[in-house]
Design a protein around this motif. Structure first.
Motif, PDB file in Angstrom:
ATOM      1  N   GLU A 517       0.838  -1.203   0.000  1.00 32.22           N
ATOM      2  CA  GLU A 517       0.000   0.000   0.000  1.00 32.22           C
ATOM      3  C   GLU A 517       0.876   1.257   0.000  1.00 32.22           C
ATOM      4  OE1 GLU A 517      -3.273  -0.395  -0.006  1.00 32.22           O
ATOM      5  OE2 GLU A 517      -3.914   1.705   0.209  1.00 32.22           O
ATOM      6  N   GLU A 520       2.274   1.743  -3.457  1.00 35.22           N
ATOM      7  CA  GLU A 520       1.227   2.233  -4.352  1.00 35.22           C
ATOM      8  C   GLU A 520       1.044   3.733  -4.199  1.00 35.22           C
ATOM      9  OE1 GLU A 520      -1.917  -0.231  -5.854  1.00 35.22           O
ATOM     10  OE2 GLU A 520       0.124  -0.200  -6.665  1.00 35.22           O
ATOM     11  N   ASN A 521       1.249   4.199  -2.964  1.00 38.40           N
ATOM     12  CA  ASN A 521       1.015   5.605  -2.685  1.00 38.40           C
ATOM     13  C   ASN A 521       2.310   6.406  -2.726  1.00 38.40           C
ATOM     14  OD1 ASN A 521      -1.987   6.129  -1.922  1.00 38.40           O
ATOM     15  ND2 ASN A 521      -1.424   4.129  -1.070  1.00 38.40           N
ATOM     16  N   MET A 533      -6.612  -3.552   2.804  1.00 40.45           N
ATOM     17  CA  MET A 533      -5.370  -3.910   2.112  1.00 40.45           C
ATOM     18  C   MET A 533      -5.417  -5.351   1.630  1.00 40.45           C
ATOM     19  SD  MET A 533      -2.678  -2.155   4.670  1.00 40.45           S
ATOM     20  CE  MET A 533      -2.587  -0.380   4.859  1.00 40.45           C
ATOM     21  N   LYS A 536      -7.443  -5.703  -1.387  1.00 35.90           N
ATOM     22  CA  LYS A 536      -6.708  -5.256  -2.568  1.00 35.90           C
ATOM     23  C   LYS A 536      -5.749  -6.350  -3.053  1.00 35.90           C
ATOM     24  CE  LYS A 536      -5.887  -0.354  -3.079  1.00 35.90           C
ATOM     25  NZ  LYS A 536      -5.030   0.688  -2.547  1.00 35.90           N
TER      26      LYS A 536
END
Ligand code: C2E
Ligand code: CA
Ligand code: CA
Length: 798
Positions: A517, A520-521, A533, A536
């Motif tokens: 995560e 991704e960010n 999470m 995902k």
């Protein structure tokens, strides 16, 4: 034993009976000879008889005895009995001494008896001796040794059969040939004689044609020298073998102990002393138990003896003690053996000091559990440590946190500066991570740029987030590796036991999801796990599995979007854009799946599939449009581009479909080709030489550096659609678009605008002198057949 032979000679029959009675016990055979005429001497072979008694009265007969004295009567004793006295004899006979006994009548019977008794006994003895001598001679003759007797002049006196045979002699050579003429000894007779003056006997060995001989020389009563020769080859060979065994025994690298049946040491070798420190004299007669380290219990030794008893052998690892008290491991083999000569048991123990082996084993164990580069624990140790930590947490009711740490953009460092720099980087990061945690915490490297931390006795989430922040700040400090300075950061995902998982598997999965995560960010940060999470991640796994199937089943189709010449408004080419015909979700654009393909490691396979699809479509395009300069752009992923055989592969695909490389444009993101600029530059140059066109996609969003425009042989810049979207209103965007167009002109490159949605967009581009455009204003990406219709219609309109 045959008794002596007796002959009685007389002219009177009457005496025979008397003598027979007197002497029959002494003789086996008594012969009587009655003489009737004077030349009786001629008729008798005296040597046939041992004792001859002549009893004569007639004077005429007596004088004829003179004939007898001339005869050879060596072997017989002769007794003369007469009625006359000695005087008479001396007058009548030439030699009275010829007779062994002379008796006058009346005879002294006792004297006669004594004489005969003596003589017969003597004879008997001589017979026995003779017989014994014969046997002895036979024994010597048949003896396997070669035996000879020489006189003091060296002349052969006697030789047994073996001696004769081996020296090629016959009996005729006896008394003729000398030792020096006969013998093959490496010693002469003179020399032998000299030696035997000092000692009674000596031994001499010699080798001839690989056989060994041993000669013994004796001297007997200073008259004879005996030569006794035997073949000792077999014995010599045994000696040699023994010698070799002894050399092996002494020089073996393994320690060797031999004990008798009672377990007392009878022999040791050099290596024994070297390993244990004990000298020979300190251990002989003692028990090997003086080496006992005390580590093994009674049962261990009992087991050893049991095996020796049942299998006559034992082997295994044992800890013993050296003289200096040091305890060491050895590999020991003991075997029970029997000495066949004495039918006696003994034990041979052979051992090797395996201290260094153990050390190697320890190292091996270390590397099995540690990462070689950073010396941190590896995945194997991490997993078992996490499991046991969780178990103790359950018992103590405490919390732990698992940090999943990933070094951002490490791949770029590795690709750009090579593995040596990459390795140094990992070591530095490992050290900094280790310094950021406490001793009781745990750190491991899982591989690549992934690390994990287990933080113990966690009080609350807040503390963990603070720790993650501190760790990241620590890594952000500049890292210097051989005069290069790097600024790195971490993506850290955190999961906490028992809040975020009940076992190690869950904890790992969840900290990984949290880390993902962060990536991704925009990387460079830390996050605690939450349920979203996992959703995902599980989506990711599902889609990746679906994609694998989709590639296998070919659920993909290429859509085409026109590229238009802004001045002439003609369609000059198209960009191929992939679509997934998803069974349930319908037609999907790349935004829904392209990242999953990259992450799932399917980029190359997928890129090649797309490439062949486009080539296949181009065959149709070419046949329909009959326009050989119609260009098709294909989007190429970095993984595909960096594949070692990328250039050869796409070239051969083009050959397969008979498509000219000049019709193909490869679209690549400027950020991607910068990942390994040296390799990119070379590859692009070769592609250029082979006729392929290269376009830089999404230009303006990455480095946009002048220097690579100079170095890379690209043909086109594609202005990113984000600049076009607002450039009618936003002067900044307009300025950027203008700058890109100018740049392209300077480097003599084509320039193309993406995302042209309106007539106004087109107009402005025209004024800014942008040569090519693409966007919804002309057409949305559409399947091939529709696209062809569209192009043909457009052609006809123009
Ligand atoms: P891209 O290379 O920048 O492709 C252009 C994207 O912009 C396309 O999206 C296209 O449909 C969209 N587009 C074109 N004109 C307009 C417009 O006027 N307005 C707006 N809003 N969008 C417009 P698409 O097809 O969804 O593709 C997205 C990205 O996926 C592409 O960006 C490209 O990077 C990648 N992609 C597409 N096809 C492939 C492929 O075959 N292989 C690889 N590796 N990547 C592909
Ligand atoms: Ca593109
Ligand atoms: Ca683009």
């Amino acid at each position: 034993m045959p008794k002596p032979k007796f002959l009685i000679v007389s002219e009177q029959q009457s005496v025979f009976k008397l003598y027979e009675l007197l002497f029959k016990d002494y003789f086996s055979d008594v012969k009587n000879l009655l003489i009737e005429d004077y030349d009786f001497i001629e008729t008798i072979d005296f040597n046939q008889f041992n004792i001859v008694l002549i009893d004569l009265s007639g004077k005429k007969y007596i004088s004829s005895l003179n004939e007898l004295t001339k005869k050879n009567t060596k072997n017989s004793k002769i007794i003369l009995v007469t009625p006359y006295d000695l005087n008479y004899f001396s007058l009548t006979l030439d030699d009275t001494l010829f007779f062994n006994l002379v008796l006058s009548k009346p005879i002294d019977v006792q004297k006669l008896k004594n004489f005969i008794k003596n003589e017969s006994e003597k004879l008997e003895k001589r017979n026995i001796l003779e017989k014994k001598n014969n046997i002895l001679a036979k024994v010597v003759d048949l003896h396997p040794a070669k035996i000879a007797v020489y006189d003091m002049n060296g002349v052969l006196f006697y030789a047994n059969s073996n001696y004769l045979e081996s020296n090629n002699l016959t009996l005729n050579h006896i008394d003729k040939l000398t030792f020096d003429e006969i013998s093959q000894c490496n010693i002469g007779f003179k020399n032998i004689k000299e030696k035997l003056q000092i000692t009674n006997s000596f031994i001499n060995q010699r080798e001839e044609n690989n056989r060994w001989f041993e000669s013994t020389f004796y001297i007997i009563s200073n008259e004879f020298i005996i030569h006794n020769c035997i073949d000792i080859t077999a014995q010599k060979q045994k000696e040699l073998q023994l010698e070799q065994s002894a050399i092996f025994f002494e020089n073996s690298n393994e320690g060797i102990i031999i004990t008798d049946s009672k377990g007392k040491i009878v022999s040791i070798n050099k290596s024994f002393s070297k390993i244990t420190g004990y000298r020979k004299d300190e251990v002989i007669g003692k028990s090997p138990s003086l080496l006992n380290s005390g580590i093994h219990d009674k049962q261990f030794y009992e087991g050893m003896w049991e095996s020796l008893k049942n299998n006559s052998a034992w082997q295994g690892e044992i800890w013993n003690k050296r003289k200096n008290g040091e305890i060491y491991p050895e590999w020991l083999s003991i075997a029970k053996a029997v000495n066949p000569k004495y039918n006696e048991e003994f034990y041979i123990a052979i051992f090797t000091d395996i201290t260094s082996l153990k050390e190697a084993d320890r190292k091996l164990h270390f590397y099995a559990n540690h990462d070689i580069l950073t010396k941190l624990a590896n995945r194997v140790q991490f997993e078992s440590h996490l499991k046991s930590t969780i178990e103790s947490c359950k018992r103590r009711n405490s919390k732990i946190a698992l940090f999943f740490v990933d070094l951002d953009k490490f791949k770029d460092v590795n690709d750009t500066y090579g593995h040596t720099v990459g390795d140094e980087m990992l070591k530095t990061v490992a050290k900094r991570l280790e310094q950021s945690i406490r001793k009781e915490d745990f750190i491991a490297r899982l591989g690549g740029d992934e690390f994990v931390l287990i933080i113990k006795d966690v009080k609350n989430d807040e503390d963990m987030l603070n720790l993650a922040h501190k760790i990241n700040e620590n890594i952000k400090e500049p890292i210097v590796i051989t005069d290069k300075v790097f600024f790195m950061s971490l993506s850290i995902g955190i999961s906490i036991f028992p809040d975020h998982g009940k076992d190690s598997e869950d904890l790992i999965k969840h900290s990984d999801a949290a880390m993902y995560e962060v990536k991704e960010n925009g990387r460079n940060g830390y996050r605690l796990y939450n349920q979203n999470m996992t959703d995902k991640i599980s989506l990711k796994v599902t889609v990746q599995n679906e994609l694998k199937m989709a590639i296998a089943r070919d659920e993909f189709e290429m859509y085409y979007q026109a590229v238009v010449d802004v001045q002439t408004k003609k369609i000059v080419g198209a960009e191929a854009l992939v679509r997934w015909n998803h069974k349930k979700r319908g037609i999907l654009t790349p935004i829904h799946f392209i990242d999953f393909i990259d992450e799932g490691g399917m980029s190359v396979e997928f890129g090649e599939l797309v490439f062949r699809k486009v080539l296949n479509d181009m065959q149709i395009i070419n046949s329909k449009l009959k326009q050989q300069n119609f260009k098709i752009s294909i989007n190429i992923s970095p993984e595909h581009f960096f594949k070692y055989t990328f250039v050869e592969d796409i070239e051969s695909f083009c050959n397969d479909f008979s498509i000219d490389s000049k019709q193909i444009e490869l679209e690549m993101l400027e950020t991607n080709i910068m990942k390994n600029s040296e390799i990119s530059q070379k590859k692009i140059e070769i592609l250029h030489e082979k006729g392929f066109n290269i376009a830089l996609d999404d230009f303006g969003t990455g480095y946009s550096s002048l220097s690579y425009l100079k170095n890379f042989k690209v043909n086109k810049l594609k202005i990113d659609q984000s600049f076009i979207r607002d450039f009618l209103e936003d002067n900044n965007d307009k300025a950027i678009v203008q700058a890109i167009i100018n740049l392209a002109n300077i480097f003599n490159l084509k320039v193309q605008a993406e995302g042209v949605e309106t007539k106004d967009h087109e107009k402005l581009l025209e004024t800014l002198k942008c040569s090519l455009a693409q966007g919804y204003f002309y057409n949305k990406p559409i399947p091939l057949i529709k696209f062809l219709d569209f192009v043909i219609k457009d052609k006809n309109e123009n």
